[in-house]
Design a protein around this motif. Structure first.
Motif, PDB file in Angstrom:
ATOM      1  N   GLU A   1      -3.717  11.741   1.104  1.00 44.14           N
ATOM      2  CA  GLU A   1      -3.835  13.010   0.385  1.00 44.14           C
ATOM      3  C   GLU A   1      -2.448  13.453  -0.040  1.00 44.14           C
ATOM      4  O   GLU A   1      -1.523  13.534   0.779  1.00 44.14           O
ATOM      5  N   LEU A   2      -2.304  13.712  -1.317  1.00 41.47           N
ATOM      6  CA  LEU A   2      -1.034  14.189  -1.846  1.00 41.47           C
ATOM      7  C   LEU A   2      -1.027  15.704  -1.746  1.00 41.47           C
ATOM      8  O   LEU A   2      -1.836  16.377  -2.380  1.00 41.47           O
ATOM      9  N   PRO A   3      -0.161  16.260  -0.931  1.00 43.78           N
ATOM     10  CA  PRO A   3      -0.189  17.711  -0.728  1.00 43.78           C
ATOM     11  C   PRO A   3       0.176  18.466  -1.989  1.00 43.78           C
ATOM     12  O   PRO A   3       0.969  18.004  -2.816  1.00 43.78           O
ATOM     13  N   TYR A   4      -0.448  19.620  -2.132  1.00 41.87           N
ATOM     14  CA  TYR A   4      -0.147  20.488  -3.272  1.00 41.87           C
ATOM     15  C   TYR A   4       1.277  21.010  -3.136  1.00 41.87           C
ATOM     16  O   TYR A   4       1.693  21.501  -2.087  1.00 41.87           O
ATOM     17  N   GLU A   5       2.025  20.894  -4.237  1.00 44.84           N
ATOM     18  CA  GLU A   5       3.430  21.303  -4.217  1.00 44.84           C
ATOM     19  C   GLU A   5       3.694  22.172  -5.437  1.00 44.84           C
ATOM     20  O   GLU A   5       3.835  21.659  -6.556  1.00 44.84           O
ATOM     21  N   PRO A   6       3.725  23.496  -5.307  1.00 48.40           N
ATOM     22  CA  PRO A   6       3.926  24.389  -6.458  1.00 48.40           C
ATOM     23  C   PRO A   6       5.210  24.050  -7.212  1.00 48.40           C
ATOM     24  O   PRO A   6       6.239  23.746  -6.622  1.00 48.40           O
ATOM     25  N   GLY A   7       5.121  24.085  -8.531  1.00 47.25           N
ATOM     26  CA  GLY A   7       6.305  23.853  -9.346  1.00 47.25           C
ATOM     27  C   GLY A   7       6.653  22.392  -9.548  1.00 47.25           C
ATOM     28  O   GLY A   7       7.644  22.071 -10.191  1.00 47.25           O
ATOM     29  N   LEU A   8       5.810  21.490  -9.026  1.00 48.24           N
ATOM     30  CA  LEU A   8       6.147  20.068  -9.116  1.00 48.24           C
ATOM     31  C   LEU A   8       6.177  19.591 -10.561  1.00 48.24           C
ATOM     32  O   LEU A   8       7.035  18.817 -10.963  1.00 48.24           O
ATOM     33  N   GLY A   9       5.243  20.063 -11.367  1.00 45.84           N
ATOM     34  CA  GLY A   9       5.179  19.610 -12.750  1.00 45.84           C
ATOM     35  C   GLY A   9       6.413  19.968 -13.555  1.00 45.84           C
ATOM     36  O   GLY A   9       6.755  19.303 -14.522  1.00 45.84           O
ATOM     37  N   ALA A  10       7.093  21.032 -13.171  1.00 45.51           N
ATOM     38  CA  ALA A  10       8.284  21.458 -13.908  1.00 45.51           C
ATOM     39  C   ALA A  10       9.570  20.913 -13.314  1.00 45.51           C
ATOM     40  O   ALA A  10      10.657  21.157 -13.829  1.00 45.51           O
ATOM     41  N   ALA A  11       9.445  20.102 -12.227  1.00 43.33           N
ATOM     42  CA  ALA A  11      10.656  19.633 -11.555  1.00 43.33           C
ATOM     43  C   ALA A  11      11.524  18.786 -12.462  1.00 43.33           C
ATOM     44  O   ALA A  11      12.737  18.930 -12.503  1.00 43.33           O
ATOM     45  N   GLY A  12      10.904  17.903 -13.238  1.00 44.08           N
ATOM     46  CA  GLY A  12      11.666  17.024 -14.107  1.00 44.08           C
ATOM     47  C   GLY A  12      12.405  17.783 -15.191  1.00 44.08           C
ATOM     48  O   GLY A  12      13.512  17.430 -15.578  1.00 44.08           O
ATOM     49  N   ASP A  13      11.779  18.848 -15.705  1.00 43.88           N
ATOM     50  CA  ASP A  13      12.417  19.624 -16.759  1.00 43.88           C
ATOM     51  C   ASP A  13      13.663  20.326 -16.269  1.00 43.88           C
ATOM     52  O   ASP A  13      14.550  20.660 -17.037  1.00 43.88           O
ATOM     53  N   GLY A  14      13.743  20.573 -14.971  1.00 42.93           N
ATOM     54  CA  GLY A  14      14.901  21.258 -14.430  1.00 42.93           C
ATOM     55  C   GLY A  14      16.005  20.321 -13.986  1.00 42.93           C
ATOM     56  O   GLY A  14      16.986  20.762 -13.391  1.00 42.93           O
TER      57      GLY A  14
END
Length: 340
Positions: free
Chosen positions: A297-310
């Motif tokens: 199970e991959l835990p939910y991690e808020p903000g993960l989708g925007a990590a690369g943009d930062g």
């Protein structure tokens, strides 16, 4: 002459052979080379030589009983019959030249639906593998993605991209491939450039991936959801695949279609489930619905989708849930390797 053919095949593999007409007087000349080719016309002169791995007996007549007797007498690992075995012999010689230690563990990642986060997981897995000190190569197999080099923050790194390999056929040297690719955060990345879309034919995917996995370590492949000819070639070279499925009913329905297509080529496909979940769903229910073993199970991690943009690549924080998942995955998958 058989010797002429062997010299030609060595040249095709990029090898400069030493030629002896009998067992060399100096023991090291027999025991030290990674590969020894013995022609059937010289096999009788090699009786009594020190037994060693990597001896191949090469002949032309498969029905000659003396050929197989000679193989036993000199301790040959295998018998190769020309011209049928020329391709295999060139590969074996080239492997010896490159010093290939064995094939890399090759893992593919594919999304159960669009936007599932397969590219994010592929990058994080590659970074986690590189942190263990293993040779790691990340392959972007999705021409419609945004580019894994961008996700890792390495879009300006010098090196070759997929358009440079689109015409590849036959054997590609593993060492030369690796050295030509951009080095980003401790791993090598084969991604797309920012030019016009380039079609990678199935034979190019086959040649490049075979070269990538010819050397020891780990290869991670980010796969497209559309299983075309190139994707089929990539699937055929995987040791295992991970199907990333969000915890939603529509995602499960879409993932079932993907799993059916992938399962026609890849035997070992496992589910990775990520939250948050729709009411009544959990990771075990989803894996059972897909009839796939649960990889985790991959835990939910808020903000993960925007990590690369930062500027911070996915999984770069070793304390985050994504990095911990990837580290645990490699611990489980690579455990047999450590035991061996």
């Amino acid at each position: 002459m058989l010797l002429d053919d062997l010299l030609r095949l060595c040249a095709a593999a990029g090898a400069e052979p030493e030629v002896h007409h009998t067992v060399p007087e100096h023991r090291a000349a027999w025991t030290d080379p990674p590969l020894v080719l013995v022609g059937d016309d010289a096999a009788a002169r090699c009786r009594g030589a020190t037994r060693r791995p990597g001896v191949l007996l090469v002949g032309r007549e498969p029905d000659d009983p003396a050929l197989w007797r000679h193989a036993v007498e000199i301790g040959a690992e295998s018998v190769l019959i020309l011209p049928d075995a020329e391709g295999r012999l060139v590969d074996l010689i080239a492997d010896a030249v490159e010093g290939a230690d064995g094939q890399a563990l090759t893992v593919g990642v594919i999304g159960g639906r669009g936007g599932a986060g397969a590219s994010t997981l592929a990058c994080a897995l590659a970074l986690a593998a590189a942190r263990t000190g293993r040779r790691t190569l990340l392959v972007d197999g999705d021409p419609l993605g945004g580019g894994l080099d961008v996700l890792l923050g390495g879009e300006r790194a010098e090196g070759r991209r997929w358009p440079d390999f689109a015409a590849s056929k036959g054997r590609v040297a593993g060492g030369a491939l690796e050295e030509s690719l951009p080095s980003v955060r401790g791993l090598r990345v084969l991604s797309w450039d920012r030019g016009d879309s380039v079609l990678v034919p199935p034979e190019a995917m086959r040649s490049v991936l075979a070269a990538a996995r010819r050397r020891d370590g780990v290869v991670v492949v980010d796969l497209p959801r559309t299983i075309d000819g190139a994707a089929t070639e990539a699937l055929a070279q995987l040791d295992l695949g991970l199907l990333l499925v969000p915890g939603e009913l529509r995602a499960v329905a879409a993932a079932q279609r993907v799993a059916c297509a992938v399962g026609m080529v890849l035997a070992d496909l496992r589910a990775v489930v990520r939250g948050p979940y729709a009411p009544g769903l959990d990771e075990r229910w989803i894996a059972d619905a897909l009839r796939l073993p649960l990889a985790g199970e991959l835990p939910y991690e808020p903000g993960l989708g925007a990590a690369g943009d930062g500027g911070s690549p996915p999984g770069a924080d070793a304390r985050g849930g994504l990095a911990r998942f990837c580290a645990a995955f490699w611990d489980r998958v690579l455990l047999p390797e450590r035991a061996g």
